[in-house]
Design an enzyme around this catalytic site. Sequence first.
Site, short mmCIF file in Angstrom:
data_model
loop_
_atom_site.label_atom_id
_atom_site.label_comp_id
_atom_site.label_asym_id
_atom_site.label_seq_id
_atom_site.Cartn_x
_atom_site.Cartn_y
_atom_site.Cartn_z
N ASP A 210 17.75 -65.77 56.40
CA ASP A 210 17.02 -64.90 55.48
C ASP A 210 15.71 -64.39 56.06
O ASP A 210 14.99 -63.64 55.41
CB ASP A 210 16.74 -65.66 54.17
CG ASP A 210 16.21 -64.77 53.07
OD1 ASP A 210 16.70 -63.64 52.91
OD2 ASP A 210 15.28 -65.20 52.35
N SER A 235 14.92 -60.43 48.74
CA SER A 235 16.37 -60.62 48.85
C SER A 235 17.00 -60.54 47.47
O SER A 235 16.47 -61.08 46.50
CB SER A 235 16.67 -61.98 49.47
OG SER A 235 16.06 -62.11 50.74
N GLN A 285 23.65 -59.22 53.59
CA GLN A 285 22.62 -59.35 52.56
C GLN A 285 22.19 -57.97 52.07
O GLN A 285 22.08 -57.04 52.87
CB GLN A 285 21.38 -60.07 53.11
CG GLN A 285 20.28 -60.26 52.07
CD GLN A 285 19.04 -60.92 52.66
OE1 GLN A 285 18.16 -60.24 53.17
NE2 GLN A 285 18.97 -62.25 52.59
#
Length: 294
Positions: A210, A235, A285
Site C-alpha cells: 500500500d 486507498s 488497488q
Amino acid sequence: MNENPTPLESLLDLLDLERIEQDIFRGYSRSAVVPRVFGGQVAAQALVAAGRTVPPERAAHSLHAYFLRPGDPGAPIVYQVDRIRDGRSFTTRRVVAIQHGQPIFHLSASFQVHEDGLEHQEAMPPAPDPESLPSADELLPKHADRFPDPTVIDRLQEARAAVDLRYVEDPPFLTAGVRREPRSQVWFRTRGELADDPLLHVCLATYVSDMTLLDSVLLAHGRGGWAVGDVVGASLDHAMWFHRPFRADQWLLYDQQSPSSSGGRGLGTARIYTQDGALAVSVIQEGLVRVPRA
C-alpha cells in the site's frame, strides 16, 4: 520485551495481535502523531487475524479489501473474524476492523492446501540491481527543499524504517510538474531476517503493497501527491493474489502501472517478482485521487 527494538522488531510487534476472544483480536498503530492509520498496516493486521484461525498448512492465496473509514492511530483496532467456510481444499475468512464502534475496514481472504497444477507466468520486466540504487534514507534528505512541510521526510522515513525501499526512478514527490509514463518500479525487503513463517512474509508484503501502488497514477499527471500537497488521496479498495512462495526479507521487485484514472479515482495494477524472476504476487488497488481546490 526489548527496550530498544529495531524498526523491524517494532513492526513485527505491531503485527503480533492480541487475542481477546476465539475469533476476536486487538491491534495497535505505530504512531499517534500521524493523522490516520496507514492502510497497509490495517490490511496486514486483518490478514494476521484471518490467518490465526486457519490451519498452518493452508497458505493465503488471495485477499480482497475495502477501506471504509480513516483509522484513528490513537485508538486500538478490534478485528472480528468470521469463519465463512472450511472446505477440503479451501478456507475462507471475513474480517471486519472496528474502531469507536464503527467498521473502518473489511477484508475477505482465502487460504488453500498446497497442490500441484499447471504452471506459467508473465516474465519479469527489466530492472537494475537493487544494490546499485540509493536507499530512501540516502535519497530523501538530499531533496528536503522540495517539501513544503519539513515533517514530511520524517514521516516518510518512519513509515519505511523497517523496510529497505529503493526506487528505480525518482518517485513522484521528487518530480512534481513533470509528466511521465504511468509506470514505476521499486525494490523492497525488510531490514533484517524473518522467521520461516509463510503467513508472516505474506502479511509483510501486504503491508508494503500500500506504500507506492498509486505512484504511477501521479506520474501520468505530473503530481507529487500528499507529500508535496498537490493531491489528496486515500486507498479505497485493495486486492492481492499470492501465486508462489517468497520471502519478504529478500529483494522483491514491485512493478506498478496505472491503466486509468477518472472520476476522482485512480487505478494501480502491479506484479511482485522475486529477484530470480518468479512472479510471486499480483496486486490491484483503486484509490481516491483528488486535486485540492484553490
